[in-house]
Design a protein around this motif. Structure first.
Motif, mmCIF file in Angstrom:
data_model
loop_
_atom_site.group_PDB
_atom_site.id
_atom_site.type_symbol
_atom_site.label_atom_id
_atom_site.label_comp_id
_atom_site.label_asym_id
_atom_site.label_seq_id
_atom_site.Cartn_x
_atom_site.Cartn_y
_atom_site.Cartn_z
ATOM 1 N N GLY A 140 0.794 -1.225 0.000
ATOM 2 C CA GLY A 140 0.000 0.000 0.000
ATOM 3 C C GLY A 140 0.817 1.261 0.000
ATOM 4 O O GLY A 140 0.410 2.283 -0.558
ATOM 5 N N SER A 141 1.994 1.220 0.640
ATOM 6 C CA SER A 141 2.819 2.424 0.759
ATOM 7 C C SER A 141 4.298 2.062 0.741
ATOM 8 O O SER A 141 4.671 0.908 0.929
ATOM 9 C CB SER A 141 2.482 3.182 2.054
ATOM 10 N N ASN A 142 5.126 3.076 0.507
ATOM 11 C CA ASN A 142 6.576 2.937 0.583
ATOM 12 C C ASN A 142 7.100 3.983 1.553
ATOM 13 O O ASN A 142 6.692 5.149 1.484
ATOM 14 C CB ASN A 142 7.232 3.151 -0.788
ATOM 15 N N GLU A 143 8.009 3.565 2.419
ATOM 16 C CA GLU A 143 8.558 4.483 3.420
ATOM 17 C C GLU A 143 10.036 4.753 3.125
ATOM 18 O O GLU A 143 10.800 3.818 2.846
ATOM 19 C CB GLU A 143 8.419 3.906 4.833
ATOM 20 N N PHE A 144 10.403 6.026 3.212
ATOM 21 C CA PHE A 144 11.795 6.448 3.064
ATOM 22 C C PHE A 144 12.249 7.098 4.363
ATOM 23 O O PHE A 144 11.506 7.884 4.957
ATOM 24 C CB PHE A 144 11.940 7.476 1.946
ATOM 25 N N PHE A 187 6.051 7.181 -10.946
ATOM 26 C CA PHE A 187 6.928 7.318 -9.777
ATOM 27 C C PHE A 187 7.618 8.679 -9.760
ATOM 28 O O PHE A 187 7.678 9.349 -8.729
ATOM 29 C CB PHE A 187 7.986 6.212 -9.762
ATOM 30 N N GLU A 188 8.162 9.062 -10.890
ATOM 31 C CA GLU A 188 8.918 10.319 -10.982
ATOM 32 C C GLU A 188 8.101 11.509 -10.501
ATOM 33 O O GLU A 188 8.589 12.359 -9.750
ATOM 34 C CB GLU A 188 9.369 10.536 -12.432
ATOM 35 N N VAL A 266 4.985 -12.570 -7.202
ATOM 36 C CA VAL A 266 4.988 -12.780 -8.650
ATOM 37 C C VAL A 266 4.358 -11.608 -9.402
ATOM 38 O O VAL A 266 4.895 -11.134 -10.407
ATOM 39 C CB VAL A 266 4.278 -14.114 -9.009
ATOM 40 N N GLU A 267 3.225 -11.123 -8.904
ATOM 41 C CA GLU A 267 2.532 -10.012 -9.565
ATOM 42 C C GLU A 267 3.263 -8.681 -9.400
ATOM 43 O O GLU A 267 3.291 -7.869 -10.319
ATOM 44 C CB GLU A 267 1.127 -9.850 -8.967
ATOM 45 N N MET A 268 3.840 -8.459 -8.226
ATOM 46 C CA MET A 268 4.291 -7.118 -7.857
ATOM 47 C C MET A 268 5.790 -6.891 -7.946
ATOM 48 O O MET A 268 6.252 -5.766 -7.778
ATOM 49 C CB MET A 268 3.805 -6.787 -6.441
ATOM 50 N N ILE A 269 6.566 -7.941 -8.235
ATOM 51 C CA ILE A 269 8.017 -7.772 -8.232
ATOM 52 C C ILE A 269 8.501 -6.912 -9.398
ATOM 53 O O ILE A 269 9.503 -6.194 -9.268
ATOM 54 C CB ILE A 269 8.727 -9.152 -8.220
ATOM 55 N N VAL A 270 7.816 -6.944 -10.523
ATOM 56 C CA VAL A 270 8.269 -6.143 -11.671
ATOM 57 C C VAL A 270 8.138 -4.642 -11.391
ATOM 58 O O VAL A 270 9.120 -3.897 -11.525
ATOM 59 C CB VAL A 270 7.550 -6.552 -12.969
ATOM 60 N N PRO A 271 6.961 -4.125 -10.988
ATOM 61 C CA PRO A 271 6.928 -2.702 -10.627
ATOM 62 C C PRO A 271 7.846 -2.379 -9.449
ATOM 63 O O PRO A 271 8.371 -1.264 -9.367
ATOM 64 C CB PRO A 271 5.461 -2.439 -10.281
ATOM 65 N N ALA A 272 8.071 -3.334 -8.556
ATOM 66 C CA ALA A 272 8.968 -3.089 -7.415
ATOM 67 C C ALA A 272 10.397 -2.853 -7.879
ATOM 68 O O ALA A 272 11.070 -1.926 -7.403
ATOM 69 C CB ALA A 272 8.918 -4.255 -6.428
ATOM 70 N N VAL A 273 10.888 -3.676 -8.814
ATOM 71 C CA VAL A 273 12.264 -3.458 -9.284
ATOM 72 C C VAL A 273 12.350 -2.204 -10.146
ATOM 73 O O VAL A 273 13.394 -1.526 -10.159
ATOM 74 C CB VAL A 273 12.845 -4.688 -10.028
ATOM 75 N N LEU A 274 11.277 -1.855 -10.849
ATOM 76 C CA LEU A 274 11.255 -0.576 -11.580
ATOM 77 C C LEU A 274 11.358 0.587 -10.600
ATOM 78 O O LEU A 274 12.030 1.594 -10.870
ATOM 79 C CB LEU A 274 9.978 -0.455 -12.412
ATOM 80 N N PHE A 275 10.693 0.448 -9.463
ATOM 81 C CA PHE A 275 10.736 1.477 -8.426
ATOM 82 C C PHE A 275 12.154 1.607 -7.856
ATOM 83 O O PHE A 275 12.689 2.718 -7.738
ATOM 84 C CB PHE A 275 9.743 1.121 -7.314
ATOM 85 N N ILE A 276 12.750 0.474 -7.517
ATOM 86 C CA ILE A 276 14.113 0.503 -6.968
ATOM 87 C C ILE A 276 15.082 1.090 -8.002
ATOM 88 O O ILE A 276 15.943 1.913 -7.663
ATOM 89 C CB ILE A 276 14.566 -0.910 -6.540
#
Length: 306
Positions: A140-144, A187-188, A266-276
């Motif tokens: 749901g969220s990402n924390e920095f 993201f940008e 499986v579903e979410m790892i691709v957008p996750a690595v794009l985010f990283i």
């Protein structure tokens, strides 16, 4: 060690359990497990929790309670994060969980979530280099959290979790170049607070915690998902880029066959690595370190050092 702490963390994708014993400043993790809940399925863009999601959450909590019951005189803390705190119908959800499990879920703010993540990471690292950046990627969220003198000087929670992204921009199988560009632009344009905060700062290290980073470490190490415990492990940039390219080019079936891939990712790892990749490229970060320690360990930190 005679104090037992059990922490249930009900997130957007998973319901996680940590059981630890501690005395003074010493601790020992006795048990960790997770159950899939997918609270973001169907309703996350409307900020609504569904009856199906509620049932999955109740079953997960009941499973964890059976595990916790094996430990004597435990203190239970149960937290709820992004999907529940943003939901319009969260009062109904919290009431039903209480009615069917007896558990009072404490809904924490994004700021508190970031604070607990920092404290959890602090248990793993004796010292963090100045201007290191902690990132926790959730459903749901990402924390920095930006670190200086081993303390947070800035922290922010962004409602840009991967369950939200795949609902907002459903990827093809495999993802297309146009979708990659759209997600990267998404993201940008939504991380301006981060870009402004770290402008003209050299970030020496990205400390990654929680699911996506754990999966990346398992894929790089070629270990079965969840079988290796890591307090801190560097993910070499060459290895990260290689796995990142492999994931982006993959189909769902390809990812299901990868050693180290957890089914929930499986579903979410691709957008996750794009985010990283967006973070490391935009901020010119050359070092990634993964840790298993995050929010749940942050609760343990508070109990140890309170």
């Amino acid at each position: 060690m005679n104090k037992i702490l059990a922490v249930i963390d009900l997130g957007t994708n998973t319901c996680n359990l940590l059981v630890a014993e501690y005395e003074n400043t010493q601790f020992n993790i006795l048990h960790q497990s997770k159950e899939v809940v997918k609270l973001g399925k169907e309703g996350i863009l409307k900020n609504l929790l569904t009856a199906d999601g509620l049932n999955r959450a109740i079953l997960a909590i009941q499973t964890h309670l059976k595990e916790i019951a094996a430990y004597p005189n435990f203190n239970l803390i149960a937290l709820a994060t992004s999907a529940i705190r943003e939901a319009q119908n969260r009062d109904w959800f919290l009431w039903e969980v209480k009615r069917k499990t007896g558990v009072d879920l404490l809904v924490i703010s994004g700021e508190k979530e970031a604070d607990l993540i920092f404290k959890g990471v602090k248990l793993a690292f004796q010292n963090m280099e100045d201007d290191s950046l902690i990132l926790d990627i959730g459903g749901g969220s990402n924390e920095f959290i930006l670190i200086r003198n081993n303390q947070p000087v800035w922290k922010e929670s962004f409602p840009l979790g991967m369950a939200r992204i795949i609902s907002e921009i459903p990827p093809s199988d495999p993802i297309t170049e146009a979708e990659i560009e759209k997600i990267e632009h998404y993201f940008e344009t939504r991380l301006n607070l981060l870009w402004e905060q770290v402008e003209n700062i050299r970030i020496p290290m990205l400390i990654g915690c929680s699911g996506a980073f754990d999966t990346l470490a398992d894929l790089i190490d070629q270990t079965d998902a969840g079988t290796k415990t890591r307090i801190d492990q560097e993910l070499k940039m060459h290895d990260f880029e290689m796995v990142c390219d492999r994931l982006i080019a993959s189909t769902t079936n390809d990812r299901l066959q990868m050693k180290g891939m957890e089914s929930i990712r499986v579903e979410m790892i691709v957008p996750a690595v794009l985010f990283i990749r967006k973070i490391t490229d935009r901020l010119n970060i050359k070092k990634i370190v993964q840790t298993d320690f995050a929010l749940r360990e942050g609760i343990l930190y508070e109990h140890i050092f309170s």
